[in-house]
Design a protein around this motif. Sequence first.
Motif, short mmCIF file in Angstrom:
data_model
loop_
_atom_site.label_atom_id
_atom_site.label_comp_id
_atom_site.label_asym_id
_atom_site.label_seq_id
_atom_site.Cartn_x
_atom_site.Cartn_y
_atom_site.Cartn_z
N UNK A 267 0.83 -1.21 0.00
CA UNK A 267 0.00 0.00 0.00
C UNK A 267 0.86 1.26 0.00
N UNK A 268 1.91 1.26 0.83
CA UNK A 268 2.79 2.42 0.90
C UNK A 268 3.51 2.63 -0.44
N UNK A 269 3.94 1.54 -1.06
CA UNK A 269 4.68 1.64 -2.33
C UNK A 269 3.79 2.16 -3.45
N UNK A 270 2.58 1.63 -3.56
CA UNK A 270 1.67 2.08 -4.62
C UNK A 270 1.33 3.56 -4.44
N UNK A 271 1.00 3.95 -3.21
CA UNK A 271 0.67 5.36 -2.94
C UNK A 271 1.82 6.28 -3.28
N UNK A 272 3.02 5.89 -2.86
CA UNK A 272 4.19 6.73 -3.15
C UNK A 272 4.43 6.86 -4.65
N UNK A 273 4.34 5.74 -5.36
CA UNK A 273 4.63 5.75 -6.79
C UNK A 273 3.54 6.47 -7.60
N UNK A 274 2.36 6.53 -7.06
CA UNK A 274 1.30 7.32 -7.71
C UNK A 274 1.51 8.81 -7.51
N UNK A 275 2.05 9.19 -6.37
CA UNK A 275 2.16 10.61 -6.01
C UNK A 275 3.52 11.22 -6.34
N UNK A 276 4.52 10.41 -6.53
CA UNK A 276 5.88 10.92 -6.79
C UNK A 276 6.08 11.05 -8.30
N UNK A 277 6.44 12.24 -8.75
CA UNK A 277 6.67 12.48 -10.17
C UNK A 277 8.16 12.70 -10.43
N UNK A 278 8.66 12.07 -11.49
CA UNK A 278 10.05 12.21 -11.93
C UNK A 278 10.05 12.46 -13.43
N UNK A 279 10.70 13.54 -13.84
CA UNK A 279 10.75 13.92 -15.27
C UNK A 279 9.35 14.03 -15.87
#
Length: 503
Positions: A267-279
């Motif tokens: 859950x933590x990983x999916x949430x982070x990867x949805x909210x974190x933007x790179x390039x």
Amino acid sequence: MSEAGEVKGKSFDTLLNKLKQKMHSVYHERSNTDDLAVKRGMPPFAMREIMSANPFSAIIPKEYGGLGGDVKESIALMSAASYESLALSLTFGINMALFLQPVMKSAQEEAKAQVLNRFLTQQNMGGLMITEPDFGSDALSMRTSFTENNGKYHLKGTKHWAGLTGWADYWLLTARKNVGDGKLARDIDYFICDVTQTEQVIEVEEFFENLGLYQIPYGRNKLDIQIPQVQKLIPESSGVKMMLDLLHRSRMSFPGMAMGFIQRMLDEAITHCQQRFVSGKALINYDQVQQRLAELQSRFTIVSAMCVNSTEKAGLKNDLSGIGIEANAVKSIATDMMQAASQTLLQLVGAKGYKLNHIAGRSTVDSRPFQIFEGSNDMLYSQISEAVLKLMRKAKLDNILDFAKGFDLTQRASDIVKDLINFKIDQAMPQRKLVDLGQIFGRVICIDQVSALNEKGFDKKLTDGAVEYLRQEISNLISSFNYSNKTQVIEDYKGNSDWLSFV
């Protein structure tokens, strides 16, 4: 009305919901999980609040005032706890799998009734002391001894690394009978120690500065105590067989601790990867990130299958002393996946996860000892192989696939991995190859459990992904198994190995 009285008429679902409410209050309202996790011990209000839900009443028999649950309930409790705190889940596991269950199964009636009543009405806790400073995995060589005199057992020895050191009201202690002339009996006996009684007080000689799991105290304990005869456990056959039954049941319960923990990592990983933007795009849209998340989701599915399997097989009425292959596979792979899950989250979160008060960093440290205690995973994998090879010799088989087809733990999986495990083995292999083979065979067992879960109607996309993940792991492990590596350490390596001399 007493707490025990309040248990009557309640359902497990009601208890579980109350526990979740209490944990939410402790970890998210009255305090912060990240702050609690970096401090030694647990604030008194926290344990008081959590224990007010009377979680252990779930597995105490109805005739003693509990709800009468068994493995399903204990696994569900550990899973709910590990979503919030791995240390809390381990505390639950110690109490249920290592203390309450053996007491319920083998204690004398008078002692059992007293223990269960105090767990229900006073929220007491209990732990297990086996490990000694000179005897870790070699538990059967323990030196803690006892003599019998005037209706009591006098126990003397030293135990360490017992979770809940200095906290628990009760301890289940292991010792060997002193038969004279400095000799100890081969078998092991078990005693309930009530540290609230003067003659049963255990001296804590040192509290350890353990790395991770800060909320659980560990230490070195000196035993010089008098235990009443009624507090000796009565095994069905031998003490050694009772220890195997106890440890195997505990290892089969590890998926409970792994379940909530891995789900939290997911859950933590999916949430982070949805909210974190790179390039300019979210992390979740990168292919490498997708692979990591898919692997994490596969671990969630595999441990789900383990939970269902353990619920069906690890009931207290069953003798688990002979299920070493399965128990070792479940414990070692579940804990390997816990550590891998935390490493995945840490990698995805990046620098800010490398803080002890961040869930990614904390989880990586907290999950690591699970691969060591209750049997180092390297040792358990080796034992899996040794047991499998013994069965193959008995059946006069030398091909892994042929054996898997007829073995009850791998029959479903054999067809799924027939292209991978269709090879012969040499019975005389070095220990490092035994470890490789144990990892391979353990994962074949996992595929079997995932297939059984799929047959029950679990999401097929998840089970298909888990099988593919396990096949890839098996393929990689077979490459390692087939590679001839006989390197040895050079103990006196300093003679001609200073790089500065070659510049």
